[in-house]
Design a protein around this motif. Structure first.
Motif, short mmCIF file in Angstrom:
data_model
loop_
_atom_site.label_atom_id
_atom_site.label_comp_id
_atom_site.label_asym_id
_atom_site.label_seq_id
_atom_site.Cartn_x
_atom_site.Cartn_y
_atom_site.Cartn_z
N VAL A 181 0.86 -1.18 0.00
CA VAL A 181 0.00 0.00 0.00
C VAL A 181 0.89 1.23 0.00
N CYS A 182 0.59 2.13 -0.92
CA CYS A 182 1.40 3.35 -1.01
C CYS A 182 0.48 4.55 -1.16
N VAL A 183 1.02 5.69 -0.84
CA VAL A 183 0.23 6.91 -0.95
C VAL A 183 0.90 7.83 -1.96
N GLU A 184 0.12 8.28 -2.91
CA GLU A 184 0.70 9.19 -3.92
C GLU A 184 0.91 10.55 -3.28
N ILE A 185 2.07 11.14 -3.57
CA ILE A 185 2.34 12.46 -3.01
C ILE A 185 2.28 13.50 -4.11
N GLU A 186 1.65 14.61 -3.76
CA GLU A 186 1.44 15.71 -4.69
C GLU A 186 0.87 15.22 -6.02
N ARG A 207 -1.09 15.13 -9.36
CA ARG A 207 -1.44 16.25 -10.23
C ARG A 207 -2.95 16.51 -10.10
N GLY A 208 -3.30 17.78 -9.99
CA GLY A 208 -4.71 18.13 -9.89
C GLY A 208 -5.23 18.21 -8.47
N ALA A 209 -4.43 17.74 -7.50
CA ALA A 209 -4.89 17.82 -6.10
C ALA A 209 -4.60 19.22 -5.57
N SER A 210 -5.29 19.58 -4.50
CA SER A 210 -5.00 20.89 -3.91
C SER A 210 -3.60 20.86 -3.29
N LEU A 211 -2.91 21.98 -3.38
CA LEU A 211 -1.51 22.02 -2.91
C LEU A 211 -1.44 21.91 -1.40
N PRO A 212 -0.55 21.06 -0.89
CA PRO A 212 -0.38 21.01 0.56
C PRO A 212 0.26 22.30 1.07
N ILE A 264 10.93 15.62 -3.10
CA ILE A 264 10.96 14.25 -3.63
C ILE A 264 10.26 14.18 -4.98
N VAL A 265 9.09 14.78 -5.02
CA VAL A 265 8.30 14.73 -6.26
C VAL A 265 9.07 15.40 -7.40
N GLU A 266 9.66 16.55 -7.12
CA GLU A 266 10.43 17.25 -8.18
C GLU A 266 11.57 16.37 -8.69
N ALA A 267 12.27 15.74 -7.75
CA ALA A 267 13.42 14.92 -8.13
C ALA A 267 13.01 13.72 -8.96
N VAL A 268 11.93 13.07 -8.55
CA VAL A 268 11.52 11.84 -9.23
C VAL A 268 10.86 12.15 -10.57
N ARG A 269 10.11 13.23 -10.63
CA ARG A 269 9.52 13.61 -11.93
C ARG A 269 10.63 14.00 -12.91
#
Lengths: 67, 281
Positions: free
Chosen positions: A53-58, A60-65, B248-253
């Motif tokens: 199980v993993c959680v996608e971070i940031e 695309r299209g989600a509200s910015l944290p 992390i996201v910037e690096a991996v993308r």
């Protein structure tokens, strides 16, 4: 909607769940989950038969944290 | 066993290793620069002398460049004669198809080069760094070694990973605390073709994440457009903080993935073996 997604929503975590065989990818509607949420996600995912199980971070299209 | 104390059982195993090597007179070591093969190559050099040892490092797209350079540096530092050979396992369609016994084809390609090389150099035997713990794991590559007579002296004398780390530390080998570093193809689920492009994506992503400061175990698992990152569970809180996760996201993308996910259970050795049902969860 997957069964895992329904169960996560029931416990108050708004998200979408994608599944790829035995892997669940949780896409949160807003911020990343805290530690307690993550433990619950792992337990529920196991109950549903997922080995990963993993959680996608940031996503695309989600509200910015916010910091 | 503690990281500093060497118990008598471990000493006896090392003595047995030295005796085993002495009896072979000369060896070619299949060398990766990892914990096990480095320890083996250094002990072999101590016992047999420089003229009777050759460490051979296989270089290919499935081995991070940084890892190869580090392996070279370690051999030089400890006076182990080294030769580098280019292995072309990625060009072997049996390997590229990425079956569950992919490692068998990789190792077959490697030993097909190293076994004849040992004969040409007059070295009596080819050895690898398989240790006693490895014997209980799913390792199809071990079959390829057995078929061509490659020996595994660390396993033969019963040395475990923890013992090899302790003995390496005592010798001042920088590898003693090095995390395991299996080849980059281990990040690609079985059945998904192993290509140079995918391997390069994983290598770039892991290298960039290391540059951000991620320490310990780290794997970027390749799930097409999605990178699933496994890191030590104790570090997940830190790296999920918004400012850090953004980096992390910037690096991996930038490495060519469109989506980035953190595995909630953290690093698990052989994780894809579990996902693909090769071993039990």
């Amino acid at each position: 909607m997957t069964s895992l997604e329904s169960r996560l929503r029931e416990v108050g975590f708004a998200c979408r769940v994608e599944t790829r065989e035995r892997m669940a990818i949780i896409v949160p509607d807003t911020a990343s989950p805290n530690r307690e949420d993550r433990q619950r996600m792992i337990q529920l995912a196991r109950t549903e038969g997922f080995t990963h199980v993993c959680v996608e971070i940031e996503p695309r299209g989600a509200s910015l944290p916010r910091d | 066993m503690t990281s500093t104390a060497i118990d008598s059982a471990t000493r006896h195993k090392e003595d047995a290793l030295r005796a085993w090597l002495r009896a072979r007179q000369s060896v070619l070591v299949g060398y990766s620069g990892g914990v096990d093969s480095t320890y083996l190559a250094v002990v072999a050099r101590e016992v047999l002398g420089r003229d009777n040892v050759l460490a051979v490092l296989g270089r290919s797209a499935s081995v991070p460049l940084e890892q190869s350079l580090q392996a070279e540096a370690i051999a030089t530092e400890h006076g182990v004669p080294l030769q580098i050979v280019d292995t072309g396992e990625v060009e072997d369609p049996r390997y590229a198809a990425n079956p569950i016994n992919r490692c068998y084809f990789c190792k077959s390609v490697l030993w097909e080069v190293l076994v004849p090389m040992s004969r040409e150099r007059g070295l009596h035997i080819v050895v690898d760094g398989t240790n006693a713990d490895d014997l209980g794991e799913y390792r199809p590559g071990a079959q390829a070694a057995t078929e061509v007579g490659v020996e595994s002296p660390l396993a033969l004398v019963g040395l475990t990973k923890a013992e090899i780390r302790a003995l390496s530390r005592e010798r001042g080998l920088a590898t003693w605390s090095q995390p395991s570093a299996p080849c980059l193809a281990s990040r690609i689920p079985y059945g998904t073709e192993v290509t140079r492009a995918r391997l390069a994506q994983v290598e770039r992503a892991e290298s960039s994440l290391r540059a951000l400061g991620i320490e310990g175990n780290l794997r970027v698992r390749h799930h097409d457009e999605l990178a699933r990152i496994e890191l030590d569970a104790a570090l997940i809180d830190h790296w999920l903080e918004p400012a850090n996760s953004r980096r992390i996201v910037e690096a991996v993308r930038a490495a060519g993935f469109d989506r980035v996910a953190i595995d909630l259970r953290g690093f698990r050795s052989g994780s894809l073996n579990v996902l693909d049902g090769v071993v039990a969860a």
